[in-house]
Design an enzyme around this catalytic site. Structure first.
Site, PDB file in Angstrom:
ATOM      1  N   CYS A  74       0.877  -1.173   0.000  1.00 52.00           N
ATOM      2  CA  CYS A  74       0.000   0.000   0.000  1.00 52.00           C
ATOM      3  C   CYS A  74       0.910   1.218   0.000  1.00 52.00           C
ATOM      4  O   CYS A  74       1.708   1.394   0.931  1.00 52.00           O
ATOM      5  CB  CYS A  74      -0.865  -0.018   1.261  1.00 52.00           C
ATOM      6  SG  CYS A  74      -1.910   1.435   1.469  1.00 52.00           S
ATOM      7  N   CYS A 184      -0.594   3.705  -6.651  1.00 51.26           N
ATOM      8  CA  CYS A 184      -1.502   3.114  -5.653  1.00 51.26           C
ATOM      9  C   CYS A 184      -1.747   1.689  -6.117  1.00 51.26           C
ATOM     10  O   CYS A 184      -1.977   1.451  -7.310  1.00 51.26           O
ATOM     11  CB  CYS A 184      -2.812   3.912  -5.617  1.00 51.26           C
ATOM     12  SG  CYS A 184      -4.143   3.087  -4.707  1.00 51.26           S
TER      13      CYS A 184
HETATM   14  N1  DGL Z   1      -3.765   0.530  -2.152  1.00 49.43           N
HETATM   15  C1  DGL Z   1      -3.607   1.736  -1.395  1.00 49.43           C
HETATM   16  C2  DGL Z   1      -2.370   2.468  -1.895  1.00 49.43           C
HETATM   17  O1  DGL Z   1      -1.543   1.876  -2.527  1.00 49.43           O
HETATM   18  C3  DGL Z   1      -4.878   2.495  -1.389  1.00 49.43           C
HETATM   19  C4  DGL Z   1      -4.935   3.541  -0.332  1.00 49.43           C
HETATM   20  C5  DGL Z   1      -6.285   3.843   0.171  1.00 49.43           C
HETATM   21  O2  DGL Z   1      -6.847   2.986   0.834  1.00 49.43           O
HETATM   22  O3  DGL Z   1      -6.763   4.978  -0.065  1.00 49.43           O
HETATM   23  O4  DGL Z   1      -2.183   3.623  -1.651  1.00 49.43           O
END
Ligand code: DGL
Length: 272
Positions: A74, A184
Site C-alpha cells: 500500500c 496506488c
Molecule cells: N492501495 C492503497 C495504496 O496503494 C490504497 C490507499 C487507500 O486505501 O486509499 O495507496
C-alpha cells in the site's frame, strides 16, 4: 532456510496486484495476505491513524503467523508508516515506492504523470523520490479519488470508473506525459482501461514486479527461502470478504490459491 510465510497487507484489495507478482516470482513460498477492508480507504486518513492501523496489522501478521518478511503493499501506508514499522519490529519490510525513477529514465517528452492517493503525495517518501529522480523532468500529479472504492466494490469495469479514469488520465496525456506511474496498488486493476485511454504512445508503469523482486532479494540475502514445495495462500480480511473472492475470480487469480480464510473481528472461518 525459513518456512514461515511472507506477509502482505494493504488497506484493502489493491495489494492483491502485488501479491500476484510475489506469487509468480516465488511459487514455493507460503503467503498470508491481509486486506484491511474495514478501514479502507486510507488515502485521506491522518498519518497517526494509518500508523496505528499498520502497527496493528503487523502485530497480527507476526503474532498469528510468524511472518518472516512483510510487504507493505500500500503506497499510502508505506508513506505514513514504514519508518515506524522498521523501527518497532524486528523483521524485514518491503514498501511501495512510486516508480518515478523508471518513468524518468524512459520518458522522451520529459513529462511523466503520477496517479496516487493524497496520503502518498503528502508523504516524505514521494517528495524525496521525485526530488532525487525527476530532476529536469516535469511531473504531473493526480489524486485518484474514488478509484480505490470502485475496486473495493467490484466496479472496476463500470461507467463510473470509466469516467473517473478519463478525467484523471486525459489531462496528463494532453499535457505531454508519455509515462504514467500507478502510485496506488489498487490502480493496476485498471491498467488495461488506462492504457486504452492514454493511447499507445504512453507507457503505464506498475511498480509491483519491482517490489516482488525486492522481496526476493531480501529473502535471498537473509537465507530466508522455504526449502522447496509449493506455496499456499491465505487471504484474510478485517471485513466481509465477498469482494476479495470475486476479485480473485474475476482476475483469474483464484487458480493460484489454495485456501481462503476470512477474518472478521478475530473470528476465522474457512471459506474453502
Ligand atoms: N492501495 C492503497 C495504496 O496503494 C490504497 C490507499 C487507500 O486505501 O486509499 O495507496
Amino acid at each position: 532456510m525459513n518456512s514461515n510465510p511472507i506477509g502482505i497487507f494493504d488497506s484493502g484489495l489493491g495489494g492483491l496486484t502485488v501479491w500476484r507478482e510475489v506469487r509468480r516470482l516465488m511459487p514455493g513460498e507460503d503467503i498470508v495476505y491481509f486486506a484491511d477492508s474495514l478501514h479502507c480507504p486510507y488515502g485521506h486518513k491522518p498519518v497517526g491513524k494509518i500508523i496505528d492501523l499498520a502497527r496493528g496489522i503487523t502485530d497480527f501478521l507476526l503474532g498469528k503467523f510468524g511472518c518472516k518478511l512483510i510487504v507493505v503493499a500500500c503506497n499510502t501506508a508505506t508513506a505514513a508508516a514504514i519508518d515506524t514499522l522498521r523501527s518497532e519490529f524486528d523483521v524485514p519490510f518491503v514498501g511501495m515506492e512510486p516508480a518515478i525513477k523508471q518513468a524518468a529514465l524512459h520518458t522522451k517528452t520529459g513529462v511523466v504523470g503520477v496517479l496516487a492517493t493524497k496520503g502518498t503525495f503528502d508523504g516524505r517518501l514521494y517528495k524525496a523520490t521525485s526530488e532525487k529522480y525527476a530532476q529536469g523532468i516535469e511531473v504531473l500529479v493526480q489524486v485518484g479519488d474514488g478509484l480505490v472504492e470502485l475496486v473495493e466494490t467490484n466496479k472496476i469495469n463500470s461507467s463510473e470508473a470509466d469516467s473517473l479514469l478519463k478525467k484523471y488520465v486525459r489531462p496528463m496525456v494532453e499535457n505531454g506525459a508519455d509515462q504514467i506511474v500507478l502510485g496506488c496498488t489498487h490502480y493496476p486493476f485498471y491498467k488495461t482501461q488506462i492504457e486504452a485511454i492514454a493511447g499507445d504512445k504512453v507507457t503505464v508503469i506498475d511498480p509491483a514486479p519491482a517490489v516482488a523482486k525486492r522481496a526476493h532479494e531480501l529473502l535471498e540475502a537473509g537465507g530466508l527461502f522455504t526449502g522447496n514445495g509449493s506455496g499456499t495462500d491465505l487471504f484474510v480480511s478485517s471485513a466481509e470478504t465477498g469482494q476479495m473472492r470475486s476479485l480473485l475470480e474475476n482476475t483469474s487469480a483464484l487458480s493460484l490459491v489454495d485456501t481462503v480464510v476470512e477474518w472478521n473481528t478475530n473470528k476465522y472461518k474457512a471459506l474453502q
